[in-house]
Design a protein around this motif. Structure first.
Motif, PDB file in Angstrom:
ATOM      1  N   LEU A 269       0.868  -1.168   0.000  1.00  0.00           N
ATOM      2  CA  LEU A 269       0.000   0.000   0.000  1.00  0.00           C
ATOM      3  C   LEU A 269       0.913   1.228   0.000  1.00  0.00           C
ATOM      4  CD1 LEU A 269      -2.762   1.425   0.340  1.00  0.00           C
ATOM      5  CD2 LEU A 269      -2.483   1.164   2.796  1.00  0.00           C
ATOM      6  N   GLY A 270       1.165   1.783  -1.179  1.00  0.00           N
ATOM      7  CA  GLY A 270       2.038   2.949  -1.307  1.00  0.00           C
ATOM      8  C   GLY A 270       1.249   4.218  -1.062  1.00  0.00           C
ATOM      9  N   VAL A 271       1.717   5.060  -0.140  1.00  0.00           N
ATOM     10  CA  VAL A 271       1.021   6.316   0.161  1.00  0.00           C
ATOM     11  C   VAL A 271       1.994   7.475   0.013  1.00  0.00           C
ATOM     12  CG1 VAL A 271      -0.531   7.477   1.769  1.00  0.00           C
ATOM     13  CG2 VAL A 271      -0.139   5.017   1.995  1.00  0.00           C
ATOM     14  N   GLY A 272       1.772   8.338  -0.968  1.00  0.00           N
ATOM     15  CA  GLY A 272       2.627   9.515  -1.129  1.00  0.00           C
ATOM     16  C   GLY A 272       4.085   9.163  -1.358  1.00  0.00           C
ATOM     17  N   VAL A 273       4.301   8.121  -2.160  1.00  0.00           N
ATOM     18  CA  VAL A 273       5.669   7.710  -2.510  1.00  0.00           C
ATOM     19  C   VAL A 273       5.777   7.734  -4.030  1.00  0.00           C
ATOM     20  CG1 VAL A 273       6.254   6.266  -0.543  1.00  0.00           C
ATOM     21  CG2 VAL A 273       4.883   5.311  -2.393  1.00  0.00           C
ATOM     22  N   ARG A 274       7.018   7.688  -4.540  1.00  0.00           N
ATOM     23  CA  ARG A 274       7.108   7.665  -6.002  1.00  0.00           C
ATOM     24  C   ARG A 274       7.886   6.472  -6.537  1.00  0.00           C
ATOM     25  NH1 ARG A 274      11.750  10.570  -7.684  1.00  0.00           N
ATOM     26  NH2 ARG A 274      12.881  11.464  -5.948  1.00  0.00           N
ATOM     27  N   PHE A 275       8.094   5.464  -5.708  1.00  0.00           N
ATOM     28  CA  PHE A 275       8.751   4.222  -6.141  1.00  0.00           C
ATOM     29  C   PHE A 275       9.994   4.535  -6.970  1.00  0.00           C
ATOM     30  CE2 PHE A 275       4.355   2.862  -5.362  1.00  0.00           C
ATOM     31  CZ  PHE A 275       4.537   1.708  -4.636  1.00  0.00           C
ATOM     32  N   ASP A 276      10.898   5.333  -6.421  1.00  0.00           N
ATOM     33  CA  ASP A 276      12.037   5.747  -7.231  1.00  0.00           C
ATOM     34  C   ASP A 276      13.098   4.659  -7.240  1.00  0.00           C
ATOM     35  OD1 ASP A 276      14.659   7.574  -5.762  1.00  0.00           O
ATOM     36  OD2 ASP A 276      13.298   6.247  -4.674  1.00  0.00           O
ATOM     37  N   ASP A 277      14.091   4.854  -8.097  1.00  0.00           N
ATOM     38  CA  ASP A 277      15.056   3.781  -8.364  1.00  0.00           C
ATOM     39  C   ASP A 277      15.919   3.447  -7.163  1.00  0.00           C
ATOM     40  OD1 ASP A 277      15.947   6.522  -9.340  1.00  0.00           O
ATOM     41  OD2 ASP A 277      17.876   5.509  -9.168  1.00  0.00           O
ATOM     42  N   ARG A 278      16.064   4.367  -6.206  1.00  0.00           N
ATOM     43  CA  ARG A 278      16.846   4.071  -5.015  1.00  0.00           C
ATOM     44  C   ARG A 278      16.078   3.156  -4.061  1.00  0.00           C
ATOM     45  NH1 ARG A 278      20.659   5.032  -7.401  1.00  0.00           N
ATOM     46  NH2 ARG A 278      22.461   6.322  -6.910  1.00  0.00           N
TER      47      ARG A 278
END
Lengths: 565, 163
Positions: A269-278
């Motif tokens: 459940l992703g909240v206010g994240v951007r799943f970035d490469d790091r």
């Protein structure tokens, strides 16, 4: 008009540096007492001060610079704020309208230069537009997914030949900008159904929870469903780390248990994240068994890197509360999570006590133990600011955050030199709190001229310099990937920091060995009104672990110099 | 797949550069671009054709929508639509080729809009395929210059892109 608007908008501090094209505005500031202007020593510092203030307070930071070099010096700070979605309004002087395009003295097309790193920008074209344009800028900067807004102000706009009536615009409307707040009820229902039936769920909360002031709702939801919580680096403090459900932060240098849990989960459940490469490491190997629910106020964040099975566009606070509300109305039982917690606790136990080897009394300190000692000395509730590099990761790993808005770090852009001015911006607005800067001798030297600003305005930040006489993170990569060929990652010819800090009239304490640490910290943190610089010589061979293996899945990590998963 | 994205844009200086900049900044591709004012003087209409899979096109439309200057946007290729482009071509027209250019223009329902003893300037409208086909037909005769407007488009039926 600008000064009056800033007063009516409730701006207390602006950070800046004068110059020809901004002089009319500076003159107006001189003739009022409501807004305090902080004169920095380099425009980049002004943007970082505004940024630090914005992260701690949630309100937009305001910067004033002149045209040309003044504006271009601010670019790094604008990009830093853009990458981390920080509200900021940057007022840039510009040459007079009739000179624009003629390569006039100190002319730069700053709107053009900053176009890819702003949420929006404006050029003032008529003096009477000033209040409305400024109001729009503040509105855009601080609503929806926040970000920096640049306003280009030609010099003749601030010294009009006619007089114009000033009215403070209480509200502005933009036909092409209506940030969403409420999430789609049907999508929320789908997400809740997945959450109730998941066997290995995790919550992954990011900076959006902090900017969206949704920590309380997040904590309530996590407790209600007993779901483990992982926060991104930007989301540190969005969920209290002293809560047993907290697994820390994931990614390149994230905790073993958070990377393991996320990789093996069946629902994120992703909240206010951007799943970035790091965080994701190789996206093709990211969370192979997990369905993804992604809540974000910015639709373009959703399915950008990781496909969302249930996208929910909306403000975190509203969506999380609506989830709680729907859960309360449901009758079916939640899938039990006992087995999942057993697995997670086993991962926790695996690494307990194996994270690093603290130094004995006469030895050079380990950076990790310094962070832990500072945590104790500040009772874990300081505003913690960092620069960029190994010290940043150590601070994130070992200073445990239990409240939002306390972790202040350039996460997206990774701007060295960010720390000192950001800490200053916070200390000015929170004089009764400890503001601690963790830095390294590399980052610190990028912005150390701001000690002069600290002296002028009496800004007593605490500076913890984790001095390893090298660009530690670069050196670590060179150790791991370039057979320890340390190309330009050394810091020879370091200044004598005691003398340097002393030259500005501040106290510096050098710490060489482990036994010297506690007395130094005691002296440094005795008062909140004194700038103290701790030059702490730490073991330069130390690496940051865990460290994800390049192109691997989240769970593929080096755990120390000799262990890997 | 090829997509035609049409949008209403604030008629402000710099608005166009934000759209164009977005494409290069995010590594999206622009094949054609066409922009002009509308009946509402505060709005311009901008149409781009671009290539990409579903994920890329979704990202393009989301990022365009995020620009404050983009007021409204439609992906015309999602429904039935009309696509038109205008092209002006200067073709060598001497000797036997002179008749051949005229005949080819007639077949494509193109018009000869300027004439010199050695050159015909041909105007042709239609979709991109028709432009390509015409160019292919006249290339052996000697094409001297090509000016294409880029695609403009509109949805079929009652659907309208307006405020």
């Amino acid at each position: 008009m600008i000064a009056r608007f800033l007063r009516d908008e409730g701006v207390e501090y602006i950070y800046g540096y004068p110059g020809g094209a901004a002089l009319h505005i500076y003159d107006a500031l001189f003739r009022q007492d409501d807004i305090k202007h902080i004169l920095v020593r380099h425009e980049q510092a002004a943007t970082h001060m505004a940024d630090g203030y914005a992260r701690a307070s949630g309100k937009p930071g305001v910067v004033l610079v002149t045209s040309g070099p003044g504006a271009t010096n601010a670019v790094t700070g604008i990009a830093t704020a853009y990458m981390d979605s920080i509200p900021m309004v940057v007022l840039c002087g510009q040459v007079a309208s009739h000179l624009i395009g003629e390569d006039a003295f100190q002319e730069t097309d700053i709107v053009g230069v900053t176009r890819p790193i702003v949420k929006h920008s404006f050029s003032i074209r008529h003096p009477s537009d000033i209040p409305t344009v400024l109001k729009k800028a503040f509105y855009i900067a601080s609503s929806g997914r926040p970000g920096p807004v640049v306003i280009d102000i030609p010099k003749d706009m601030t010294a009009p030949t006619e007089r114009y009536e000033y009215v403070y615009p209480r509200k502005v409307k933009l036909r092409s900008y209506n940030p969403v707040s409420r999430g789609h009820t049907g999508q929320i229902r789908k997400a809740v159904e997945l959450m109730m039936s998941a066997r290995r769920p995790v919550i992954f909360a990011g900076g959006g929870v902090i900017t969206g002031r949704a920590s309380e709702a997040l904590t309530a939801l996590a407790h209600r469903l007993n779901i483990p919580v992982i926060t991104s680096l930007m989301g540190l403090g969005a969920f209290p780390q002293n809560d047993p459900q907290s697994l820390g932060w994931p990614g390149m240098h994230g905790s073993y248990e958070s990377n393991m849990a996320m990789h093996h989960s069946d629902l994120v459940l992703g909240v206010g994240v951007r799943f970035d490469d790091r965080v994701t490491n190789n996206v093709n190997r990211f969370c192979p068994d997990a369905r993804i629910v992604h809540i974000d106020v910015d639709p373009s964040s959703i399915s950008k890197t990781v496909h969302a099975d249930v996208p929910i566009v909306g403000a975190a606070d509203h969506v999380l509360n609506e989830m709680l509300n729907q859960i309360g109305q449901r009758t079916e039982a939640q899938e039990p999570l006992d087995e999942w917690w057993e697995t997670i606790n086993a991962w926790r136990d695996e690494r307990r006590g194996k994270l690093y080897e603290p130094a004995a009394a006469g030895e050079p300190l380990k950076p990790q133990q310094v962070v832990e000692a500072v945590h104790r000395a500040t009772h874990g509730d300081a505003y913690v600011v960092t620069d960029v590099g190994q010290h940043q990761m150590f601070a994130a790993q070992y200073y445990r955050f239990n409240q939002p808005n306390r972790w202040i770090s350039s996460s997206g852009l990774g701007t060295m030199g960010y720390g000192l001015p950001a800490a200053m911006g916070i200390k000015l607005s929170y004089p009764d709190e400890h503001v601690v800067l963790f830095t390294g001798e590399g980052s610190f030297q990028m912005m150390m001229q701001e000690l002069s600003t600290c002296k002028q305005f009496g800004i007593p930040v605490k500076i913890v310099n984790l001095n390893n006489a090298s660009l530690g993170m670069v050196r670590q990569w060179q150790d791991l990937n370039y057979k320890s060929r340390h190309a330009h990652s050394y810091m020879e010819s370091l200044p004598d920091f005691e003398k340097l800090i002393g030259a500005y009239g501040f106290k510096a304490i050098t710490v060489n060995t482990a036994d010297e640490l506690e007395p130094a910290l005691e002296e440094a943190f005795r008062s909140k009104d004194e700038l103290v610089f701790l030059d702490i010589h730490v073991d330069p061979r130390e690496h940051v672990y865990p460290m994800q293996v390049p192109q691997g899945a989240m769970c593929d990590m080096l755990l120390s110099k000799t262990e890997r998963t | 797949m090829r997509h035609i994205i049409s949008m209403l844009l604030e008629n402000e200086p710099g608005a166009l550069s934000r759209v164009v900049g977005l494409f290069s900044q995010r590594n999206f591709n622009i094949e054609t671009l066409n922009v002009a004012p509308t009946d509402d003087p505060t709005l311009s209409r901008l149409t781009v054709t671009t290539h990409g899979d579903e994920r890329i096109i979704e990202q393009i439309t989301k990022h365009l929508n995020r620009l404050i200057d983009v007021v409204k946007l439609v992906d015309l290729t999602e429904g039935a639509h009309i696509e038109r482009e205008l092209m002006l071509v200067k073709v060598k027209a001497q000797g036997s080729a002179r008749d051949e250019v005229k005949r080819t223009a007639d077949i494509f329902r193109a018009q000869i809009v300027d004439v010199t003893p050695s050159v015909y300037t041909v105007q042709i409208t239609g979709d991109a395929n028709k432009m390509d086909a015409f160019l292919q037909a006249v290339t052996p005769l000697g094409v001297l210059e090509v000016a294409r407007t880029g695609v403009s488009g509109i949805a079929r039926g009652d659907k309208v892109l307006s405020l």
